[in-house]
Design a protein around this motif. Structure first.
Motif, PDB file in Angstrom:
ATOM      1  N   ARG A 159       6.823  36.184   2.220  1.00 18.85           N
ATOM      2  CA  ARG A 159       6.426  37.514   1.729  1.00 18.85           C
ATOM      3  C   ARG A 159       7.321  38.622   2.279  1.00 18.85           C
ATOM      4  NH1 ARG A 159       3.119  37.680  -2.760  1.00 18.85           N
ATOM      5  NH2 ARG A 159       1.738  35.868  -2.681  1.00 18.85           N
ATOM      6  N   GLY A 160       8.373  38.233   2.986  1.00 17.32           N
ATOM      7  CA  GLY A 160       9.341  39.224   3.448  1.00 17.32           C
ATOM      8  C   GLY A 160       9.013  39.873   4.767  1.00 17.32           C
ATOM      9  N   PHE A 161       8.149  39.246   5.558  1.00 10.70           N
ATOM     10  CA  PHE A 161       7.787  39.825   6.844  1.00 10.70           C
ATOM     11  C   PHE A 161       8.661  39.268   7.961  1.00 10.70           C
ATOM     12  CE2 PHE A 161       4.237  41.266   4.503  1.00 10.70           C
ATOM     13  CZ  PHE A 161       3.624  42.275   5.243  1.00 10.70           C
ATOM     14  N   GLU A 162       8.846  40.069   8.986  1.00  9.78           N
ATOM     15  CA  GLU A 162       9.455  39.615  10.233  1.00  9.78           C
ATOM     16  C   GLU A 162       8.343  38.970  11.049  1.00  9.78           C
ATOM     17  OE1 GLU A 162      10.857  41.842  14.271  1.00  9.78           O
ATOM     18  OE2 GLU A 162      11.486  42.746  12.376  1.00  9.78           O
ATOM     19  N   VAL A 163       8.481  37.689  11.363  1.00 13.19           N
ATOM     20  CA  VAL A 163       7.355  36.910  11.893  1.00 13.19           C
ATOM     21  C   VAL A 163       7.589  36.507  13.346  1.00 13.19           C
ATOM     22  CG1 VAL A 163       5.895  34.882  11.578  1.00 13.19           C
ATOM     23  CG2 VAL A 163       6.919  36.007   9.577  1.00 13.19           C
TER      24      VAL A 163
END
Length: 458
Positions: free
Chosen positions: A176-180
């Protein structure tokens, strides 16, 4: 003709499989079936939620195997949004409550199925209930998280926990395009593996752009002035977060059973016999994530919350309730997962499991590929095998690798169930063609090395 009443507590895999199987064997003129489900959905796949959140599954309803209406068409009185609050064993009845009206009703039973599932581990940390903190146990949870991901302006996500749920949700958030960032309390991610195999998972997650912090004991969820999450604090650091996902595993949901005096095991799960009948209670059965089952390798009871087992439990219970016959002999602890293109599999015992039950063992670790080396794009994998000293009995297998790795664990699961030795495994007639395997399948290579280790140990 006397009509018996079966009451089922829980409208998901185990409960509704039991109800459906019982209905196949007995019609409404012989068996009335009443089922209670406190949520909004019945017979859904919780295992699929990370893939729905991550976008691989396009819509929520794809995860629903059978709707309440479909169950009712089969003469099962499924009462949704109705929570059972008490089991009266002596009186043969259950008390239920309508959460909207608060009204309570007693319903008598001749036979009872307890299929209350499991609850997510949710420690009482400061800020744990803040806006932006999400669990992923139900379809409602998944929808709430998806809505939050769309509405959240920031792109920083923190996952607490690095087990199956944690790594799967890390992938979903990455998609989803998040920095995890994954905060893991243990030595390595995937505590269901030995630490040396978990280290391979850690390295691969780093390579995917997921930051994994091991030995991280979360102490609080920090919030802003509006009460929304802004960071996750550990003993020595703070990790900024616009959304937090809890992935710390689950525990048997057995509060009702405990209050009713039903027998529980060391993990808090209900104890049953081979027919899934609750021990000491002739007319009560239990199945799914709320029970403990026999580990066929160690000989001990354990809690294994998987949809595969829950559906099998339900089939066995339904057969017995409906006048047929069925048993559930136990498990060997097989599970598979993935994070992006990394596949993770295990079955049987880890090193610490074997040591805990007094087994002496040897290990063998090999690296191989999923296809012949000359065939395009072979997937690399590492296979670890445990075998009992002297006897050579297979005790466990762990596999971490790329495409074609995880499902190879099924060969080991069958060998464990059959009680095979690693030497017997070397003669297995496994399928071979260059697109599917090297001449020596990786599982067989590991078995050959384990045979050598057994002989050397003697």
């Amino acid at each position: 003709m006397t009509v018996e009443r079966l009451v089922v507590i829980g409208g998901d895999a185990a409960g509704m499989s039991a109800a459906s199987q019982a209905r196949r064997l007995k019609g409404p003129d012989e068996l009335e079936i009443v089922a209670f489900e406190r949520g909004h959905f019945s017979s859904f796949s919780a295992c699929g939620i990370p893939y729905w959140v991550g976008g691989q599954v396009p819509e929520r309803d794809a995860l629903i195997a059978r709707t309440p209406g479909e169950h009712r068409e089969r003469a099962i009185d499924l009462r949704m949004r109705t929570e059972v609050t008490e089991i009266d064993v002596a009186g043969g009845r259950v008390r239920s409550r309508d959460p909207e009206t608060g009204g309570e009703t007693w319903t008598g039973y001749d036979k009872l199925v307890v299929a209350t599932g499991a609850r997510p581990v949710r420690p009482p940390l400061p800020g744990i209930d803040a806006a932006g903190v999400h669990g992923v146990q139900t379809l409602d949870d998944g929808q709430a998280l998806l809505t939050a991901l769309t509405a959240t302006a920031g792109r920083r996500a923190v996952v607490i926990g690095a087990g199956y749920i944690g790594v799967e949700m890390a992938e979903a958030l990455l998609n989803r395009g998040f920095e995890v960032t994954v905060l893991n309390r243990g030595e390595q991610p995937m505590a269901t593996l030995d630490p040396d195999m978990g280290r391979l998972v850690h390295t691969a997650m780093d390579g995917l752009g997921i930051t994994t912090v091991n030995g991280a004991r979360v102490t609080a969820i920090r919030t802003d002035a509006d009460g929304r999450v802004r960071a996750v604090a550990t003993g020595d650091a703070e990790y900024p977060a616009d959304v937090v996902v809890l992935g710390m595993g689950v525990e048997p949901e057995t509060a009702l059973a405990r209050e009713a005096g039903l027998p529980l095991g060391v993990y808090g799960g209900l104890l049953t016999d081979l027919s899934m009948r609750v021990r000491g209670h002739g007319n009560i059965w239990a199945g799914g994530d709320c029970v403990e089952v026999l580990d066929l390798v160690s000989g001990r009871e354990r809690h294994v919350p998987l949809g595969t087992h829950a559906n099998k439990h339900g089939q066995v219970i339904g057969a017995n309730v409906g006048g047929g016959y069925g048993t559930f002999p136990g498990v060997v602890g097989t599970a598979v997962s993935k994070v992006c293109d990394l596949e993770i599999a295990r079955t049987g015992l880890r090193e610490k499991d074997a040591a805990a039950v007094g087994l002496r063992y040897v290990t063998a670790v090999i690296e191989s590929t999923s296809r012949a080396g000359y065939y395009p794009e072979p997937g690399v994998m590492t296979v670890k095998m445990l075998a009992e000293r002297r006897s050579g009995r297979l005790l466990g297998v762990q596999i971490v690798g790329r495409e074609g790795a995880a499902k190879r664990v099924d060969v080991a699961a069958v060998a464990l169930t059959a009680g095979m030795t690693v030497e017997q495994m070397t003669a297995l007639d496994l399928g071979y063609a260059p697109p599917f395997s090297p001449v020596w399948d990786p599982v067989l290579v590991a078995a050959r090395k384990a045979v050598a280790a057994v002989r050397a140990a003697d």
